[in-house]
Motif scaffolding. Structure first.
Motif, mmCIF file in Angstrom:
data_model
loop_
_atom_site.group_PDB
_atom_site.id
_atom_site.type_symbol
_atom_site.label_atom_id
_atom_site.label_comp_id
_atom_site.label_asym_id
_atom_site.label_seq_id
_atom_site.Cartn_x
_atom_site.Cartn_y
_atom_site.Cartn_z
ATOM 1 N N SER A 167 22.547 -1.246 -28.907
ATOM 2 C CA SER A 167 21.243 -1.822 -28.635
ATOM 3 C C SER A 167 20.358 -0.862 -27.840
ATOM 4 N N SER A 208 24.755 -3.612 -25.530
ATOM 5 C CA SER A 208 25.471 -4.278 -26.627
ATOM 6 C C SER A 208 25.874 -3.256 -27.660
ATOM 7 N N VAL A 244 28.550 -2.687 -31.343
ATOM 8 C CA VAL A 244 29.343 -3.306 -32.402
ATOM 9 C C VAL A 244 30.032 -2.196 -33.180
ATOM 10 N N ASP A 290 35.625 -2.724 -38.105
ATOM 11 C CA ASP A 290 37.017 -3.018 -37.765
ATOM 12 C C ASP A 290 37.896 -1.776 -37.858
ATOM 13 N N TYR A 329 18.228 -5.605 -32.098
ATOM 14 C CA TYR A 329 19.680 -5.574 -32.260
ATOM 15 C C TYR A 329 20.168 -6.978 -32.582
ATOM 16 N N GLY A 330 21.091 -7.050 -33.519
ATOM 17 C CA GLY A 330 21.620 -8.359 -33.869
ATOM 18 C C GLY A 330 22.649 -8.268 -34.961
ATOM 19 N N SER A 331 22.846 -9.378 -35.639
ATOM 20 C CA SER A 331 23.904 -9.466 -36.637
ATOM 21 C C SER A 331 23.639 -8.577 -37.835
ATOM 22 N N GLY A 332 22.389 -8.139 -38.001
ATOM 23 C CA GLY A 332 22.070 -7.285 -39.139
ATOM 24 C C GLY A 332 22.146 -5.804 -38.867
ATOM 25 N N SER A 333 22.567 -5.428 -37.672
ATOM 26 C CA SER A 333 22.543 -4.023 -37.286
ATOM 27 C C SER A 333 23.550 -3.171 -38.046
ATOM 28 N N TYR A 334 24.427 -3.803 -38.824
ATOM 29 C CA TYR A 334 25.385 -3.043 -39.617
ATOM 30 C C TYR A 334 24.783 -2.637 -40.964
ATOM 31 N N ARG A 335 23.610 -3.182 -41.306
ATOM 32 C CA ARG A 335 23.021 -2.950 -42.614
ATOM 33 C C ARG A 335 22.202 -1.671 -42.635
#
Length: 124
Positions: free
Chosen positions: A50, A55, A57, A60, A101-107
């Motif tokens: 972030s 924050s 992420v 895995d 930053y959020g749940s879409g930051s992997y995209r």
């Protein structure tokens, strides 16, 4: 612009630290991410951090081995990679996203700026 560096050849179990220096953008307002692409495979998410660095992420596959961090005073994001495995071999890219930053930051689609990539090769 984003300039990634720090890649190289390392034996399995070794460590590398990637750096990505940003210029021409207000770095502290961007979510920063690392992605990688192995030969014959699609680009995949590795990690994101972030604006404040509070924050993070991880994918895995790297959780517990890789650590992302940033220095907003130096306009630089880092990826510390420990316990490297041959399957970590890839070109690593840093990227910058203006979105929150959020749940879409992997995209990858949310990242507007990309570095040129740095090769990481892990030998067995």
């Amino acid at each position: 612009q984003l300039q990634a560096s720090g890649g190289g050849l390392v034996q399995a179990g070794g460590s590398l630290r990637l750096s990505c220096a940003a210029s021409g953008l207000t770095f502290r307002y961007y979510v920063m991410g690392w992605f990688r692409q192995a030969p014959g495979k699609e680009r995949e998410f590795v990690s994101a951090i972030s604006w404040s660095g509070g924050s993070t992420v991880y994918a895995d596959s790297v959780k517990g081995r890789f650590t992302i961090s940033r220095d907003n005073a130096q306009n630089t994001v880092y990826l510390q990679m420990n316990s490297l495995k041959p399957e970590d071999t890839a070109v690593y890219y840093c990227a910058a996203s203006p979105q929150s930053y959020g749940s879409g930051s992997y995209r990858p689609q949310v990242y507007d700026y990309w570095g040129q990539g740095t090769q990481v090769t892990v030998s067995s």
